[in-house]
Scaffold this active site. Structure first.
Site, PDB file in Angstrom:
ATOM      1  N   ASP A  13       0.788  -1.383  -0.253  1.00 38.22           N
ATOM      2  CA  ASP A  13      -0.148  -0.317  -0.282  1.00 38.22           C
ATOM      3  C   ASP A  13       0.533   1.366   0.132  1.00 38.22           C
ATOM      4  OD1 ASP A  13      -2.324  -1.025  -0.273  1.00 38.22           O
ATOM      5  OD2 ASP A  13      -2.694  -1.394   1.933  1.00 38.22           O
TER       6      ASP A  13
ATOM      7  N   TYR B 174      -9.597  -0.634   2.887  1.00 40.47           N
ATOM      8  CA  TYR B 174      -9.181  -0.258   4.651  1.00 40.47           C
ATOM      9  C   TYR B 174      -8.692   1.237   5.029  1.00 40.47           C
ATOM     10  CZ  TYR B 174      -9.090  -5.225   6.397  1.00 40.47           C
ATOM     11  OH  TYR B 174      -8.923  -6.535   6.870  1.00 40.47           O
TER      12      TYR B 174
END
Lengths: 566, 566
Positions: free
Chosen positions: B208, B296
């Site tokens: 990420d 998320y």
């Protein structure tokens, strides 16, 4: 202590070290059971300190001297005097605020005011029954366990009280079903073995709950220092040796906590035009008890979250049990690697030790019976060549423990499991059994050999998780009588009976552990070290139970000002 | 998304499922590198959801369909349509407060007001330099790392500023020596591999920080919901694709926390007449940043304690990445154990996955050079028969890591170590080298095979702790360029060079890990899960540095009342 002082020889040994008897603090310590010496009699070993020029006598051990006392005959039966060891200095041992003279160079921290203008949100009925948000539980101070939480139920907004279904046409309040989570939870035993096999230290391997009791070892909590301003205090009632009731004030505090964390959040970046930024502040309810088992101070917190999670935290502070040494500098030690711990002040060794705190967790998921222990295994799979560009993945497999031996769990990072207590008779809309997980945390495991006398008594630390069939007499993991126990009434022994635990009334046991290698910062009082484990709903609710709670907006949080400010 | 929609075949597949193109959310996801398909071109895989009747499209996957897009040619190069899978329902997916209609049956929680009547205790100079209590550090929002803490120093009350010694006869303020702890600390990479090797899921193994960047994925923090009332906000400055500066408001918040815990305590039960009940409330300073990497939400907290400890917490919330399935009940699944995770709603599988967050911790204990990594081993010793009633104990042995391979650490409960970064050239009064420990917490380790492409790119998760020689180009554990990385610029590669790390400028790397087996409570938004690690002084200070701080008494905490109350 009185007994030791009856011995002229003992007094002479103390005075020979330049210690006035009026400064002597003699600490009677439990010896455990190591064999013939303890057979047929009740003995204590008396370890000595001087309180000259300090209330922190723990940092001034009179090393090299101890007395063995027969508690039935009330006499000294053995004195060991291995010769003089320098008594560590008093300077630097003081910790009381009023007599501090050491400057602390840090900028002032302005007051943080915590206030609940409308009062706390919880009710305490009959002195012990706590009702808060979606939780109801009973709390009490206990002689042995310090604090016991029992009959914890949480309301489920997705279902209604069974009664209200029957009475659905009447004007009954539909408040959601209270569902059982735990019948009883408490620290069942504390095991603290020290790592020095020498003649004067080998026996130090305490079972604090059973030998001393966490209740009698507690002093009243200090408002604002031990618990925040918005705390409510509950007294403890204990039995004195003569059988009379003793009320000890402020044994437990209850308070609501908002530590600035979120219960859940989501900001939507993929559709930024929607400007979705939802978050929910996390407010919890804490039940706290603190006990001072001689040198160590343990704080026990049970923290209840609105999403159904219970977090149990044990925090350790207080004084180390230290050992006198001739050395003042590590350079003097040279190659002498046999010392029992690091030098943490001049003439002071911080002896290496472990702490194991074993909790009795009598889970009753949706009722006392019909609970099972499920090991949810993450198993590494190899993908057959050519089946996928991936070569490996993890797959979930569930194993229901049939008997107690199936539930003797040694945790491993390299063979991961989740551990669930489920009620297979209560299924969700999707068919998943209602359950709670235990989430371990702060784990250290006992590495002592299983034939070592302390480990025989502390055999409940042989595994980190156990599940046993409920048995009323199996409350205390080291046995009811732990002083000089031979280890024949421990959790290990009960579990080895290998009773059936499937779909039954079962008890979960979990051990929090710390290895403690002392350092300079632990002198003269150690900063708090904390570890937690969690009991967390897993398919207990149909969905996130706090999806509908309100965020905190300006209007919900009244701005407040101090009385005295302009 | 625009590219995918250019494909008539793709549009037809979407519409054949009854999804209007106006409701389509196409999520372009990074594919990693698996071999020939990715060679020589930049591709993304587009995964689809419908936002019909919900902003929570993540819970409405259009399973069985994806498109591979060439980002240079801006065209669809492959469409996989494995046939219809029911699209999960919208009901129950909403999470915005304003449009909730599901009742929450819990008693109201009264407001908790946190106020600092005299204001916060910290200063922020030049927008980034934070001064609080005994700490000074620099904080900034960062495109890739989200938030970077740098040049953290803590004041040592037992020594004076070197300057003040030179100027000892002048009227200089003696404030204690500021001592260097850390040059720079930040989350270097996040690795999130999913556990489904199927054609439509195998590639999901995100990096990420390097693929998306934690900075651009952040939306402004929401005061009172994301951070408490007493928080101070700092904006972030990022570069847009065209090179212009973008100011993003409220990227970081700073606040002082008092959560009701104690910094240290001791009650003296052995001399009850003294009535010693000392405890010190723990007030900390938190620097927070939250980012929403698609589904998320990660919150990063750096929490500074006055006793020198730094606690780093990663909290995960937001939406699961779920998979559509024909099944509505686990009973329908029967023996089909090959599913990639549990059923968490009708037609919704919560796919099992891991999260690994690897921190770059450039520790500079008392200066940039002269640091060493010491493995402090607790070694089990067997006592020779007859030497002691004890049979075993643990002994401390220290090993100084010579080279990087000596510092590739796999944690084990059964072979415990402490891990210290020390400055052997700065010794305490007792001769112990000044040091900090890293205390792991919340550890899960990656169990993927080392030849699996995601694990090759995420090789920094092969060990939980690493120490490397400082190298300016080694900031990001998965390499500078992680998209389609072949794994030739990872922490594993750097460490395998096996450079000397003794008495040098070194960097500590630590990976927090979670295994995540979803459950019903994670639907439609998951309650926050948090894990922490700590950097803790170990023989850095001569003694407990907060022994002299004041307790909180009534006078220190002004009672406050809401503006509007009577």
């Amino acid at each position: 202590m009185q007994v030791a002082l009856k011995s002229i020889e003992f007094n002479r040994s103390v005075e020979a070290r330049g210690v006035k008897l009026s400064d002597l603090v003699a600490l009677p310590t439990f010896t455990g059971w190591f064999g013939p010496e303890e057979e047929g009699r009740r003995i204590l070993k008396v370890q000595c300190f001087t309180s000259q020029d300090t209330p922190n006598y723990f940092m001034r051990p009179i090393e090299g001297l101890y007395a063995t006392v027969d508690m039935d005959k009330l006499e000294v039966i053995k004195i060991v005097d291995k010769g003089m060891v320098p008594i560590p200095k008093a300077a630097g041992t003081e910790y009381r605020y009023n007599v501090q003279n050491k400057p602390v160079h840090m900028d002032r921290i302005n007051p943080i005011s915590i206030e609940q203008p409308e009062g706390p949100s919880f009710l305490v009925e009959d002195g012990h029954l706590v009702k808060w948000a979606n939780w109801v539980f009973h709390v009490k101070a206990d002689h042995r366990a310090g604090m016991i939480i029992s009959q914890a139920t949480v309301r489920d907004s997705e279902t209604e009280k069974p009664n209200s279904r029957i009475l659905m046409f009447t004007n009954v309040e539909r408040t959601g079903e209270p569902r059982s989570v735990m019948y009883k939870g408490f620290p069942s035993e504390l095991f603290v073995p020290y790592m020095d096999p020498g003649e004067l230290w080998y026996y130090k391997s305490y079972l604090d709950a059973g030998e001393i009791g966490l209740g009698p070892a507690a002093m009243p909590l200090v408002p604002l220092n031990d618990c925040p301003r918005n705390a409510y205090y509950i007294d403890g009632v204990f039995a004195s040796p003569d059988g009379k009731a003793i009320v000890q004030p402020n044994m437990i505090c209850l308070f609501e906590r908002y530590a600035g964390d979120v219960s859940w959040r989501h900001s939507e970046i993929l559709i930024p035009s929607a400007d979705i930024r939802e978050s929910r502040p996390k407010v919890t309810l804490v039940a706290r008890m603190a006990t001072s088992v001689g040198n160590y101070d343990y704080t026990f917190d049970w923290e209840f979250q609105t999403d159904g999670l219970i977090r149990v935290t044990v925090a350790a502070s207080g004084m180390l049990m230290v050992k006198g040494t001739p050395y003042e500098n590590v350079d003097d030690l040279g190659d002498k690697h046999d010392e029992s711990g690091p030098l943490i002040s001049e003439n002071v060794i911080g002896v290496v030790h472990d702490h194991f705190i074993t909790f009795h967790l009598d889970m009753d998921i949706d009722g006392p019976m019909n609970n099972s222990f499920v090991k949810v295994h993450l198993e590494k799979q190899r993908v057959p060549t050519g089946k996928s560009p991936r070569k490996s993945y993890l797959k979930v497999k569930k194993y229901v423990a049939k008997t107690e031996k199936d539930a003797q769990i040694k945790l491993s990072l390299y063979d991961p499991y989740e551990f669930h207590i489920v009620n297979p008779n209560r299924k969700s809309r999707l068919g998943n059994p209602a359950g709670y997980r235990i989430i371990p945390g702060g784990n250290a495991v006992s590495l002592l050999d299983h034939d070592d006398p302390p480990q025989i008594r502390g055999a409940f630390s042989n595994n980190q998780i156990w599940v046993t069939r409920y048995n009323r007499s199996e409350q205390f993991a080291g046995g009811v009588l732990v002083y000089q126990s031979h280890g024949d009434d421990t959790l290990q022994v009960w579990s080895d009976r290998d009773r059936s635990i499937e779909n039954n009334d079962i008890v979960l046991w979990y051990t929090l552990g710390f290895h403690h290698i002392p350092c300079q910062e632990d002198y003269p009082v150690m900063p708090t070290v904390a570890a937690s484990f969690e009991l967390k709903p897993a398919n207990f609710f149909e969905s996130n139970p706090v999806i509908g709670v309100a965020p905190i907006f300006e209007k919900d949080l009244p701005v407040c000002r101090p009385f005295a400010s302009s």
